[in-house]
Write a protein that holds these residues in place. Structure first.
Motif, PDB file in Angstrom:
ATOM      1  N   ASP A 175       0.846  -1.190   0.000  1.00  0.00           N
ATOM      2  CA  ASP A 175       0.000   0.000   0.000  1.00  0.00           C
ATOM      3  C   ASP A 175       0.880   1.237   0.000  1.00  0.00           C
ATOM      4  OD1 ASP A 175      -2.279   1.522  -0.013  1.00  0.00           O
ATOM      5  OD2 ASP A 175      -2.894   1.044   2.038  1.00  0.00           O
ATOM      6  N   TRP A 176       0.266   2.361  -0.353  1.00  0.00           N
ATOM      7  CA  TRP A 176       0.950   3.633  -0.393  1.00  0.00           C
ATOM      8  C   TRP A 176       1.225   4.164   1.020  1.00  0.00           C
ATOM      9  CZ3 TRP A 176       2.500   5.638  -5.029  1.00  0.00           C
ATOM     10  CH2 TRP A 176       1.928   5.075  -6.179  1.00  0.00           C
ATOM     11  N   TYR A 177       2.121   5.126   1.095  1.00  0.00           N
ATOM     12  CA  TYR A 177       2.311   5.910   2.308  1.00  0.00           C
ATOM     13  C   TYR A 177       1.489   7.172   2.124  1.00  0.00           C
ATOM     14  CZ  TYR A 177       4.508   8.330   6.197  1.00  0.00           C
ATOM     15  OH  TYR A 177       4.723   8.993   7.374  1.00  0.00           O
ATOM     16  N   TYR A 178       0.566   7.414   3.042  1.00  0.00           N
ATOM     17  CA  TYR A 178      -0.413   8.488   2.879  1.00  0.00           C
ATOM     18  C   TYR A 178      -0.053   9.717   3.706  1.00  0.00           C
ATOM     19  CZ  TYR A 178      -3.304   4.847   0.763  1.00  0.00           C
ATOM     20  OH  TYR A 178      -3.774   3.836  -0.043  1.00  0.00           O
ATOM     21  N   GLY A 179      -0.426  10.884   3.170  1.00  0.00           N
ATOM     22  CA  GLY A 179      -0.261  12.134   3.882  1.00  0.00           C
ATOM     23  C   GLY A 179      -1.433  12.407   4.802  1.00  0.00           C
ATOM     24  N   GLN A 180      -1.400  13.556   5.467  1.00  0.00           N
ATOM     25  CA  GLN A 180      -2.427  13.894   6.455  1.00  0.00           C
ATOM     26  C   GLN A 180      -3.807  14.045   5.829  1.00  0.00           C
ATOM     27  OE1 GLN A 180      -1.062  17.367   8.575  1.00  0.00           O
ATOM     28  NE2 GLN A 180       0.467  16.213   9.745  1.00  0.00           N
ATOM     29  N   GLN A 181      -3.869  14.399   4.564  1.00  0.00           N
ATOM     30  CA  GLN A 181      -5.148  14.554   3.875  1.00  0.00           C
ATOM     31  C   GLN A 181      -5.547  13.296   3.101  1.00  0.00           C
ATOM     32  OE1 GLN A 181      -6.745  17.372   4.590  1.00  0.00           O
ATOM     33  NE2 GLN A 181      -4.922  17.935   5.782  1.00  0.00           N
ATOM     34  N   GLY A 182      -4.831  12.209   3.364  1.00  0.00           N
ATOM     35  CA  GLY A 182      -5.134  10.964   2.678  1.00  0.00           C
ATOM     36  C   GLY A 182      -4.532  10.858   1.297  1.00  0.00           C
ATOM     37  N   GLU A 183      -3.672  11.809   0.934  1.00  0.00           N
ATOM     38  CA  GLU A 183      -3.049  11.777  -0.385  1.00  0.00           C
ATOM     39  C   GLU A 183      -1.940  10.722  -0.420  1.00  0.00           C
ATOM     40  OE1 GLU A 183      -0.859  15.133   1.851  1.00  0.00           O
ATOM     41  OE2 GLU A 183      -2.779  14.055   1.899  1.00  0.00           O
ATOM     42  N   LYS A 184      -1.741  10.128  -1.589  1.00  0.00           N
ATOM     43  CA  LYS A 184      -0.720   9.092  -1.756  1.00  0.00           C
ATOM     44  C   LYS A 184       0.629   9.760  -1.997  1.00  0.00           C
ATOM     45  CE  LYS A 184      -4.070   5.814  -3.578  1.00  0.00           C
ATOM     46  NZ  LYS A 184      -4.570   5.063  -4.755  1.00  0.00           N
ATOM     47  N   LEU A 185       1.481   9.755  -0.971  1.00  0.00           N
ATOM     48  CA  LEU A 185       2.753  10.456  -1.050  1.00  0.00           C
ATOM     49  C   LEU A 185       3.805   9.661  -1.814  1.00  0.00           C
ATOM     50  CD1 LEU A 185       3.000  11.949   2.553  1.00  0.00           C
ATOM     51  CD2 LEU A 185       2.189  13.049   0.446  1.00  0.00           C
ATOM     52  N   HIS A 186       3.962   8.391  -1.452  1.00  0.00           N
ATOM     53  CA  HIS A 186       4.942   7.562  -2.150  1.00  0.00           C
ATOM     54  C   HIS A 186       4.659   6.087  -1.851  1.00  0.00           C
ATOM     55  CE1 HIS A 186       6.920   8.282   1.830  1.00  0.00           C
ATOM     56  NE2 HIS A 186       7.143   6.983   1.723  1.00  0.00           N
ATOM     57  N   TRP A 187       5.286   5.228  -2.638  1.00  0.00           N
ATOM     58  CA  TRP A 187       5.171   3.787  -2.437  1.00  0.00           C
ATOM     59  C   TRP A 187       6.395   3.317  -1.657  1.00  0.00           C
ATOM     60  CZ3 TRP A 187       1.247   0.445  -3.376  1.00  0.00           C
ATOM     61  CH2 TRP A 187       1.527  -0.924  -3.245  1.00  0.00           C
ATOM     62  N   PRO A 188       6.229   2.833  -0.427  1.00  0.00           N
ATOM     63  CA  PRO A 188       7.382   2.445   0.377  1.00  0.00           C
ATOM     64  C   PRO A 188       7.978   1.107  -0.067  1.00  0.00           C
ATOM     65  CG  PRO A 188       5.352   1.995   1.572  1.00  0.00           C
ATOM     66  CD  PRO A 188       4.955   2.674   0.294  1.00  0.00           C
ATOM     67  N   VAL A 189       9.290   1.044  -0.070  1.00  0.00           N
ATOM     68  CA  VAL A 189      10.011  -0.192  -0.375  1.00  0.00           C
ATOM     69  C   VAL A 189      10.993  -0.452   0.754  1.00  0.00           C
ATOM     70  CG1 VAL A 189      11.566  -1.383  -1.958  1.00  0.00           C
ATOM     71  CG2 VAL A 189       9.799   0.142  -2.866  1.00  0.00           C
ATOM     72  N   ASP A 190      10.920  -1.647   1.320  1.00  0.00           N
ATOM     73  CA  ASP A 190      11.829  -2.024   2.395  1.00  0.00           C
ATOM     74  C   ASP A 190      12.030  -3.533   2.324  1.00  0.00           C
ATOM     75  OD1 ASP A 190      13.484  -1.772   4.535  1.00  0.00           O
ATOM     76  OD2 ASP A 190      11.928  -1.247   5.994  1.00  0.00           O
ATOM     77  N   ASP A 191      13.118  -4.007   2.904  1.00  0.00           N
ATOM     78  CA  ASP A 191      13.435  -5.440   2.919  1.00  0.00           C
ATOM     79  C   ASP A 191      13.428  -6.041   1.516  1.00  0.00           C
ATOM     80  OD1 ASP A 191      13.786  -5.617   5.670  1.00  0.00           O
ATOM     81  OD2 ASP A 191      11.650  -5.973   6.032  1.00  0.00           O
ATOM     82  N   TYR A 192      13.845  -5.241   0.533  1.00  0.00           N
ATOM     83  CA  TYR A 192      13.779  -5.707  -0.859  1.00  0.00           C
ATOM     84  C   TYR A 192      14.594  -6.978  -1.072  1.00  0.00           C
ATOM     85  CZ  TYR A 192      14.061  -5.816  -5.929  1.00  0.00           C
ATOM     86  OH  TYR A 192      13.986  -6.222  -7.241  1.00  0.00           O
ATOM     87  N   HIS A 193      15.775  -7.041  -0.500  1.00  0.00           N
ATOM     88  CA  HIS A 193      16.649  -8.198  -0.724  1.00  0.00           C
ATOM     89  C   HIS A 193      16.373  -9.353   0.238  1.00  0.00           C
ATOM     90  CE1 HIS A 193      19.096  -6.539  -3.903  1.00  0.00           C
ATOM     91  NE2 HIS A 193      19.192  -5.410  -3.225  1.00  0.00           N
ATOM     92  N   LYS A 194      15.423  -9.167   1.121  1.00  0.00           N
ATOM     93  CA  LYS A 194      15.033 -10.246   2.028  1.00  0.00           C
ATOM     94  C   LYS A 194      13.911 -11.038   1.366  1.00  0.00           C
ATOM     95  CE  LYS A 194      13.456 -11.200   6.753  1.00  0.00           C
ATOM     96  NZ  LYS A 194      13.000 -10.602   8.045  1.00  0.00           N
ATOM     97  N   GLU A 195      14.273 -12.076   0.640  1.00  0.00           N
ATOM     98  CA  GLU A 195      13.287 -12.848  -0.112  1.00  0.00           C
ATOM     99  C   GLU A 195      12.543 -13.804   0.821  1.00  0.00           C
ATOM    100  OE1 GLU A 195      15.696 -12.807  -4.352  1.00  0.00           O
ATOM    101  OE2 GLU A 195      14.847 -14.667  -3.619  1.00  0.00           O
ATOM    102  N   GLY A 196      11.340 -14.185   0.386  1.00  0.00           N
ATOM    103  CA  GLY A 196      10.569 -15.135   1.173  1.00  0.00           C
ATOM    104  C   GLY A 196       9.110 -14.758   1.248  1.00  0.00           C
TER     105      GLY A 196
END
Length: 251
Positions: A155-176
């Motif tokens: 899901d997106w990372y949302y701002g205070q007004q519910g706007e879609k600020l960015h798409w978060p990416v984490d643990d990309y190289h942690k497969e599974g």
């Protein structure tokens, strides 16, 4: 883990109401790109892994494939596919993708649409597909893009007004495995990197012929403004590969 959410009545009913379930291939946003990767199907023996309602199976026969085998674990899916199909050259088999065991060189084309990110052992599946493809045969697949599957929340990372600020990416190289939400239910998806998809295919013996991250065209954006999200982050990864034309079917 072999998941069979679609034989849960509530889940299946919700899936059946999705646009792609009602409208078929033309209602699937990635279809035009996926279709462009599929080779000429005339007189080809085709295998569809995770065939669902059989849309791709019927498409193959409409384009003069000699025969088609559709594989799916869900009896609900296959029952619907059989109801929608009137063609003796299409055979539907209830089988987990992980359990396929076809003969050497049995097919000319293998396709799999948005199913293999539910399969844990991609390496083994690639080896099995390579084995059952004839020399020079094609394998075309689509999966959820690793940018999309890296975080289970999807899901997106949302701002205070519910706007879609960015798409978060984490643990990309942690497969599974990732426990994600789909149609208000928990499902297990398997995250792997773009590198893993490509190198596994190469190490299985395939030659990469085309790769797409489905960048929306202006026409797509004009027809459906929701595609603007796919400009900001990719949702699909589509890959076309071939088996070495000189490869013996005994391998």
């Amino acid at each position: 883990m072999k998941q069979n959410k679609y034989d849960d009545l509530g889940f299946f009913e919700k899936y059946s109401q999705m646009p792609r379930s009602v409208g078929g291939l033309d209602a699937a946003g990635e279809w035009s790109t996926f279709r462009a990767l599929i080779p000429d199907l005339r007189d080809k023996r085709v295998l569809d892994l995770g065939c669902g309602f059989g849309w791709h199976c019927r498409y193959a026969r409409e384009h003069q494939a000699r025969s088609v085998v559709g594989v799916d674990l869900s009896e609900n899916m296959l029952e619907r596919a059989r109801t929608m199909t009137d063609d003796p050259h299409i055979e539907y088999r209830r089988l987990a993708i992980e359990d396929i065991d076809f003969g050497a060189g049995e097919f000319d084309v293998v396709i799999s649409s948005l199913a293999l990110h539910y399969v844990q052992d991609f390496d083994n599946i690639c080896r099995k597909i390579y084995h059952c493809l004839a020399a020079g045969g094609s394998f075309v697949l689509s999966v959820e893009h690793p940018i999309f599957t890296a975080l289970a929340a999807q899901d997106w990372y949302y701002g205070q007004q519910g706007e879609k600020l960015h798409w978060p990416v984490d643990d990309y190289h942690k497969e599974g495995p990732r426990q994600a939400r789909f149609l208000e239910d928990d499902v297990i998806k398997y995250h792997r990197t773009v590198t893993s998809y490509i190198n596994t295919l190469i190490e299985s013996g395939f030659q990469i012929t085309k790769l797409s991250e489905l960048q929306p065209t202006q026409e797509m954006l004009d027809q459906n403004p929701a595609w603007q999200e796919e400009v900001r982050r990719p949702m699909f990864l589509l890959i076309a590969v071939v088996k070495n034309p000189s490869e013996s079917v005994s391998n």
